[in-house]
Design a protein around this motif. Structure first.
Motif, short mmCIF file in Angstrom:
data_model
loop_
_atom_site.label_atom_id
_atom_site.label_comp_id
_atom_site.label_asym_id
_atom_site.label_seq_id
_atom_site.Cartn_x
_atom_site.Cartn_y
_atom_site.Cartn_z
N LEU A 36 -2.68 -1.66 54.20
CA LEU A 36 -2.25 -1.52 53.08
C LEU A 36 -2.60 -0.54 51.63
CD1 LEU A 36 -0.92 -5.98 52.86
CD2 LEU A 36 0.04 -4.06 53.86
N LEU A 55 -5.82 -11.28 49.68
CA LEU A 55 -5.35 -10.68 50.86
C LEU A 55 -5.58 -11.49 51.99
CD1 LEU A 55 -5.44 -6.83 50.62
CD2 LEU A 55 -2.71 -7.99 49.66
N VAL A 59 -0.41 -13.06 52.86
CA VAL A 59 -0.56 -11.88 53.68
C VAL A 59 -1.02 -13.03 54.52
CG1 VAL A 59 -0.69 -9.57 53.07
CG2 VAL A 59 -0.38 -10.25 50.88
N VAL A 111 5.81 -7.55 52.36
CA VAL A 111 4.13 -7.45 51.57
C VAL A 111 4.60 -7.74 49.78
CG1 VAL A 111 2.19 -6.23 51.53
CG2 VAL A 111 2.31 -7.18 53.54
#
Length: 195
Positions: A36, A55, A59, A111
């Motif tokens: 990402l 994150l 996520v 996401v």
């Protein structure tokens, strides 16, 4: 500035219609790596773009939903889909084929939605998902940018059409995270309107 976070998961799929018979006619698996990339042009109070620890919540949970699961395409043969869902506890039904290219688009959309609902409380500014790379093998990957994720010529990805198995959903802390956003509802409505 860009920052990158790497995630991993194991997944199996069949990619119908591809050139390689092994891939198009046999369930097979990969050790996926997902990168990402987040972008911003200002720092938070910790002089970071975005704390990597943020994150590790929703996520991370989202990407982990694909781990040890079968990725299915809703356009596949119904008897195959029924059998897999009956005999496998972990599966994800996608509105697009589970190729590396489509995986990168699906993960981008999911996401992006998760990030849009993450509360920012440390002075973060203009943080957005820049791109997603999905490594299917050591030598092959797909790199998705926002214009790819939203490109109807590559197949429409409505988050509301993605189905996670009950076993996957049962492990989530925030079930409402993956409900369709207002933007997804508006996009669906505009596509359904007669012209």
């Amino acid at each position: 500035m860009l920052i990158r976070k790497l995630f991993r998961f194991e997944n199996a799929h069949v990619v119908r219609g591809c050139s390689t018979r092994r891939c198009s006619h046999s369930i097979h698996g990969h050790s996926y790596r997902v990168e990402l990339f987040l972008e911003a042009h200002a720092f938070d109070h910790g002089q970071m773009i975005y704390d990597f620890g943020l994150l590790q919540g929703e996520v991370r949970e989202l990407i982990d939903s694909f781990d040890h699961a079968l990725a299915l395409w809703s356009g596949d043969d119904e008897s195959y889909l029924t059998a897999v869902r009956r005999h496998s506890e972990r599966w994800v039904l996608l509105p697009v084929s589970p190729s590396a290219e489509q995986f990168s688009r699906v993960i981008f959309r999911l996401v992006d939605a998760a990030l849009s609902t993450t509360p920012l409380s440390n002075g973060e500014a203009d943080v957005r998902l820049h791109s997603v790379i999905v490594h299917e093998t050591e030598t092959g990957y797909a790199h998705c940018f926002r214009e790819d994720a939203e490109n109807p010529r590559m197949g429409r990805i409505d988050i509301g059409e993605i189905q996670f198995s009950p076993a996957i959903v049962a492990a989530w802390r925030n079930v409402s995270l993956f409900e369709p956003s207002d933007r997804d509802r508006e996009s669906r409505a505009s596509m359904e309107r007669p012209r």
